[in-house]
Design a protein around this motif. Structure first.
Motif, mmCIF file in Angstrom:
data_model
loop_
_atom_site.group_PDB
_atom_site.id
_atom_site.type_symbol
_atom_site.label_atom_id
_atom_site.label_comp_id
_atom_site.label_asym_id
_atom_site.label_seq_id
_atom_site.Cartn_x
_atom_site.Cartn_y
_atom_site.Cartn_z
ATOM 1 N N ASN A 1 -5.623 9.077 -6.762
ATOM 2 C CA ASN A 1 -6.665 8.388 -5.983
ATOM 3 C C ASN A 1 -6.318 6.937 -5.663
ATOM 4 O O ASN A 1 -6.941 6.327 -4.814
ATOM 5 C CB ASN A 1 -7.994 8.420 -6.727
ATOM 6 C CG ASN A 1 -8.490 9.841 -6.906
ATOM 7 O OD1 ASN A 1 -8.359 10.647 -6.004
ATOM 8 N ND2 ASN A 1 -9.037 10.127 -8.074
ATOM 9 N N LEU A 2 -5.360 6.370 -6.386
ATOM 10 C CA LEU A 2 -5.000 4.967 -6.130
ATOM 11 C C LEU A 2 -3.535 4.856 -5.706
ATOM 12 O O LEU A 2 -2.660 5.419 -6.360
ATOM 13 C CB LEU A 2 -5.209 4.117 -7.394
ATOM 14 C CG LEU A 2 -6.643 3.822 -7.825
ATOM 15 C CD1 LEU A 2 -6.630 3.016 -9.114
ATOM 16 C CD2 LEU A 2 -7.407 3.050 -6.757
ATOM 17 N N SER A 3 -3.287 4.152 -4.621
ATOM 18 C CA SER A 3 -1.907 3.942 -4.174
ATOM 19 C C SER A 3 -1.529 2.488 -4.435
ATOM 20 O O SER A 3 -1.901 1.596 -3.671
ATOM 21 C CB SER A 3 -1.788 4.216 -2.671
ATOM 22 O OG SER A 3 -2.283 5.490 -2.393
ATOM 23 N N PHE A 4 -0.830 2.268 -5.547
ATOM 24 C CA PHE A 4 -0.478 0.898 -5.927
ATOM 25 C C PHE A 4 0.604 0.345 -5.005
ATOM 26 O O PHE A 4 1.534 1.058 -4.623
ATOM 27 C CB PHE A 4 -0.030 0.849 -7.382
ATOM 28 C CG PHE A 4 -1.155 1.064 -8.343
ATOM 29 C CD1 PHE A 4 -2.104 0.063 -8.565
ATOM 30 C CD2 PHE A 4 -1.307 2.271 -9.004
ATOM 31 C CE1 PHE A 4 -3.149 0.264 -9.434
ATOM 32 C CE2 PHE A 4 -2.355 2.473 -9.876
ATOM 33 C CZ PHE A 4 -3.285 1.470 -10.088
ATOM 34 N N THR A 5 0.457 -0.933 -4.675
ATOM 35 C CA THR A 5 1.447 -1.580 -3.818
ATOM 36 C C THR A 5 2.576 -2.197 -4.645
ATOM 37 O O THR A 5 3.642 -2.485 -4.126
ATOM 38 C CB THR A 5 0.792 -2.669 -2.960
ATOM 39 O OG1 THR A 5 0.129 -3.580 -3.844
ATOM 40 C CG2 THR A 5 -0.203 -2.080 -1.983
ATOM 41 N N ALA A 6 2.277 -2.450 -5.906
ATOM 42 C CA ALA A 6 3.301 -3.016 -6.793
ATOM 43 C C ALA A 6 2.994 -2.624 -8.231
ATOM 44 O O ALA A 6 1.853 -2.291 -8.560
ATOM 45 C CB ALA A 6 3.324 -4.535 -6.663
ATOM 46 N N SER A 7 4.021 -2.672 -9.041
ATOM 47 C CA SER A 7 3.835 -2.316 -10.441
ATOM 48 C C SER A 7 4.527 -3.347 -11.324
ATOM 49 O O SER A 7 5.701 -3.657 -11.126
ATOM 50 C CB SER A 7 4.409 -0.920 -10.673
ATOM 51 O OG SER A 7 4.198 -0.537 -11.992
#
Lengths: 362, 211
Positions: free
Chosen positions: B193-199
């Motif tokens: 459900n979440l598309s992270f742009t950075a980790s």
């Protein structure tokens, strides 16, 4: 059985006295440090008490308040997860369990029991046999009935004394008033006992001191003494802030605004004393000096509050600070500094607040 | 964006976190690390709740040390294990947070409705379960108009449906209002459900971008 009593002594009784060391030290100072001839003073007071049913009732009321404080503490402590092992006391059966808690109650109630023995001796010397019997009965009831409550708490059948406003009466709760609501909801016995003593100091002063000329200094000193009696409230308030309101550090509020919140909180907390003091108008103070009394006492509590932001300020250190501030103010008041004293205290308090607020970390 | 300059956090003489230089651009940012690695400490530092050495800048404009108020206005924070005064109701907390953060009460009430705790809105938090308190704290983190919302372990102690609802709220806030998120997790995070742009990874007392 002996081992059980030793454990109860360590877990419940010793912690109670450690926690209330400040209050007992303060009481000891007021009762034995202030009167010039403490022995004669107390015998005179005791004689008045045993000869008057009204005074005796007042004393019983004070003892009941202290008992509420004991009950509140023991019940809260018994419910704590660290004391869960004490539920094993139930295995002893009713009698042994009752005796164990009677021991706890006797130990925490010891200051009152000791004073009641003194009162009984004075009553017998004055042939006030009914008063002596009443005192013995009162203390016996307070010591012997309460262990039943503790047992109910242990069995999770009863939780705590709950005296509060009906749920439908709701007041707005701005940030600065939250510690006040906390005291009213969770520390009501402590609040009640503190106010009883601080108002008692003011009442004794107004009843017992008849000035032959106008001088604000004795009134100011007495009012500050009444405010100092609130030092345990200051300590509780800081603990509450740290435990429950730490997230408010993320609120975009300036340091000045946060400091004003503290001022407003102590203005509200000192309201009972400020209202009660009007009993002494106009003999003890005029309108301008009333402002001085109010501001100095609020500023002093603010100063004590911000001292708790300094690293590693334990209850023990705090009590020393309270005594130091009290003594320092006593000498300053002798020179009648007027409203400048309030300003001076506010400035010092704000400077400490400014220096330590963001750097404080438990 | 958030720029870290020589940020250092010590307890006694032990360094628990040291970030010489780091730039976190706006977006949906995941912050991972083991238990005790310093994730919460980092979030608390950014939220202005812990003292530290060095400096953090918001958009190279506001410094946490020098323009604290302006900086804090841009940052909201939800704790991993929130504690509120037991006698307060959710309604009173919402009012308090919205007053402090200049937020919209109705908006937070809508979030509480989505998280299925609106029916206990007028009850003291002492009657709430830990999951309900967690949901309340997550809703409160959306009060006002922050640029960054820091969520510390937002998905622990709450049910599956609520996790989906929170992800939906986060995505909407990110796409509609451009609010950035810094979300911590101590486990391998796998949420579609979440598309992270950075980790980011907190390891060896420092923070670096995960490869």
């Amino acid at each position: 059985m002996r081992t059980t009593l030793i454990i109860l002594q360590k877990v419940l009784v010793n912690h109670f006295y450690r926690l209330n060391a400040g209050l007992f030290m303060f009481l000891f100072y007021v009762l034995f440090g202030l009167p010039q001839n403490a022995g004669d003073f107390h015998i005179a007071i005791a004689t008045i008490i045993v000869k008057s049913q009204l005074f005796l009732l007042l004393v019983f009321a004070a003892w009941l308040l202290y008992n509420f404080k004991c009950i509140d503490y023991i019940c809260k402590h018994l419910k704590g997860p660290a004391q869960l092992f004490l539920t094993s006391l139930e295995n002893f059966g009713f009698f042994k369990c009752y005796i164990s808690f009677a021991f706890v109650q006797f130990m925490v109630y010891l200051p009152i029991t000791a004073y009641s023995i003194f009162l009984v001796i004075v009553a017998l010397k004055n042939h006030a046999y009914i008063a002596a019997a009443e005192i013995i009965a009162c203390v016996a009831v307070m010591i012997l009935s309460v262990p039943l409550l503790y047992r109910m708490v242990l069995q999770r059948r009863w939780s705590e004394i709950n005296i509060g406003l009906p749920a439908f009466i709701r007041f707005p709760k701005p940030l600065f008033l939250l510690p006040v609501f906390y005291l009213l909801k969770k520390r009501k016995q402590m609040l009640l006992v503190t106010k009883f003593f601080s108002l008692g100091i003011l009442w004794l002063f107004i009843k017992g001191f008849n000035p032959d000329h106008y001088d604000i200094r004795p009134t100011l000193f007495c009012f500050l003494l009444a405010a100092i009696a609130n030092c345990t409230i200051v300590f509780e308030t800081r603990n509450f802030e740290e435990e429950y309101l730490s997230i408010s550090g993320n609120f975009p509020l300036s340091l000045t605004r946060r400091f004003i919140n503290i001022l407003l909180m102590y203005a509200v907390l000192l309201m009972p004393e400020m209202i009660f003091l009007w009993k002494g108008y106009p003999v003890y103070f005029n309108l301008f000096d009333y402002l001085q009394l109010a501001f100095v006492s609020i500023a002093m509590l603010c100063l004590l509050h911000v001292c708790l932001l300094i690293e590693n300020t334990t209850m023990e250190t705090f009590i020393k600070i309270v005594f130091g501030v009290g003594m320092g103010l006593f000498f300053i008041i002798l020179y009648n500094p007027g409203i400048a004293l309030a300003l001076f205290l506010f400035i010092i308090a704000f400077a400490i607040f400014h220096a330590y607020y963001y750097d404080f970390e438990k | 964006m958030l720029r870290f300059e020589q940020v250092k956090k010590q307890y006694s003489s032990t360094t628990v976190l040291s970030v010489d230089s780091l730039l976190i651009n706006k977006g949906l940012v995941l912050l991972q690390g083991e238990n005790g690695s310093g994730k919460t400490t980092l979030l608390k530092i950014i939220a202005g709740l812990l003292p530290f050495e060095g400096n953090i800048l918001f958009n190279d404009t506001f410094s946490l040390k020098k323009q604290r108020l302006q900086f804090i206005r841009q940052i909201n924070y939800a704790e991993a294990e929130p504690i509120y005064p037991e006698f307060l109701t959710a309604k009173e907390l919402v009012k308090l947070f919205c007053y402090a953060k200049k937020g919209n009460v109705q908006f937070i009430e809508n979030l509480l409705e989505q998280l299925h705790i609106i029916d206990v809105y007028n009850k003291p938090v002492s009657t709430y379960s830990s999951g309900m308190i967690k949901k309340l704290s997550l809703a409160l983190a959306f009060a006002g108009t922050p640029s960054w919302i820091l969520l510390d372990e937002p998905f622990i102690t709450i049910d599956k449906n609520s996790v989906a609802a929170i992800c939906q709220i986060i995505n909407k806030k990110y796409s509609d209002d451009g609010v950035s998120f810094l979300i911590t997790s101590h486990q391998n995070f796998n949420n579609e459900n979440l598309s992270f742009t950075a980790s980011l990874l907190v390891q060896d007392h420092t923070v670096k971008f995960a490869e």
